[in-house]
Design a protein around this motif. Structure first.
Motif, mmCIF file in Angstrom:
data_model
loop_
_atom_site.group_PDB
_atom_site.id
_atom_site.type_symbol
_atom_site.label_atom_id
_atom_site.label_comp_id
_atom_site.label_asym_id
_atom_site.label_seq_id
_atom_site.Cartn_x
_atom_site.Cartn_y
_atom_site.Cartn_z
ATOM 1 N N CYS A 1 10.646 49.450 -29.257
ATOM 2 C CA CYS A 1 10.475 49.946 -30.626
ATOM 3 C C CYS A 1 9.064 50.505 -30.768
ATOM 4 O O CYS A 1 8.083 49.795 -30.569
ATOM 5 C CB CYS A 1 10.706 48.847 -31.655
ATOM 6 N N CYS B 1 10.618 44.843 -36.664
ATOM 7 C CA CYS B 1 10.756 45.631 -37.895
ATOM 8 C C CYS B 1 12.215 45.938 -38.206
ATOM 9 O O CYS B 1 12.515 46.463 -39.278
ATOM 10 C CB CYS B 1 9.942 46.916 -37.797
ATOM 11 N N GLY B 2 13.132 45.662 -37.273
ATOM 12 C CA GLY B 2 14.553 45.855 -37.538
ATOM 13 C C GLY B 2 15.091 47.218 -37.158
ATOM 14 O O GLY B 2 16.265 47.502 -37.398
ATOM 15 N N CYS C 1 7.122 48.619 -33.855
ATOM 16 C CA CYS C 1 6.635 47.230 -33.803
ATOM 17 C C CYS C 1 6.378 46.736 -32.388
ATOM 18 O O CYS C 1 5.816 45.660 -32.205
ATOM 19 C CB CYS C 1 7.593 46.293 -34.538
HETATM 20 ZN ZN ZN Z 1 10.696 47.516 -34.449
#
Ligand code: ZN
Length: 143
Positions: A75, A9-10, A78
Motif C-alpha cells: 500500500c 488505511c484499508g 500506509c
Molecule cells: Zn494502506
C-alpha cells in the motif's frame, strides 16, 4: 471461517474463506531479504478462496525482486503489505500476511521460520502451486 484482513488505511483488503475452520493457521516468517526488512509473515490454504479488494489501484505499489516471479502488493499510502501474488501457468496464486489479519485469535497462529534460499525457480513455482491459495479473485476499485 472467514478471515478478514487489510492494510492499515484499508486501501487493500482481503477475505479468505478457510473451510473447515482451522484448528491452527501456519504462519511462515519468511527469511528473504525483503520480508526480513518489513517483518513478513505469511499464510495460505491451498483449498481456500481469497478475495482481494483494492479501493485505489494507483495507491498500490507492486514490488518485485530476485526471480521476479512474485508481486508484493504494497500500500503506497500506509506501507503495509497484505498480499503477495504469483501468476503461474495463467493462474493467479496468493499468500496473505497474518500481520494484516483483523479479529483473529493470535493463539491460532502456528509460527515457524521458513527459508527458501537456494531453491530453484522450477521447484519454487511448483511449491507455490501446491501450497498457495489457488482460488484468487482480485478486484480493483471495489469497496
Ligand atoms: Zn494502506
Amino acid at each position: 471461517m472467514l478471515i478478514h484482513g487489510k492494510c492499515h488505511c484499508g486501501n487493500i483488503a482481503f477475505s479468505l474463506a478457510w473451510e473447515p475452520d482451522p484448528t491452527e493457521i501456519p504462519a511462515r516468517a519468511c527469511t528473504c531479504s525483503f520480508c526480513v526488512k518489513h517483518g513478513g509473515v505469511w499464510t495460505s490454504n491451498p483449498g481456500g478462496a481469497l478475495r482481494v479488494a483494492v479501493k485505489d489501484p494507483t495507491l498500490v505499489s507492486r514490488y518485485e525482486f530476485g526471480t521476479r516471479t512474485a508481486e508484493f502488493h504494497v500500500c503506497a499510502r500506509c506501507g503495509i503489505v497484505p498480499v503477495v501474488t504469483s501468476r503461474i501457468d495463467g493462474r493467479l496464486y496468493a499468500v496473505v500476511s497474518v500481520n494484516a489479519f483483523d479479529g483473529i485469535d493470535p493463539s491460532l497462529l502456528r509460527r515457524a521460520p521458513t527459508n527458501f534460499d537456494g531453491e530453484g525457480n522450477d521447484s519454487r513455482l511448483e511449491r507455490r502451486k501446491r501450497n498457495w491459495i489457488a482460488n484468487v479473485e482480485y478486484v480493483e476499485s471495489g469497496a
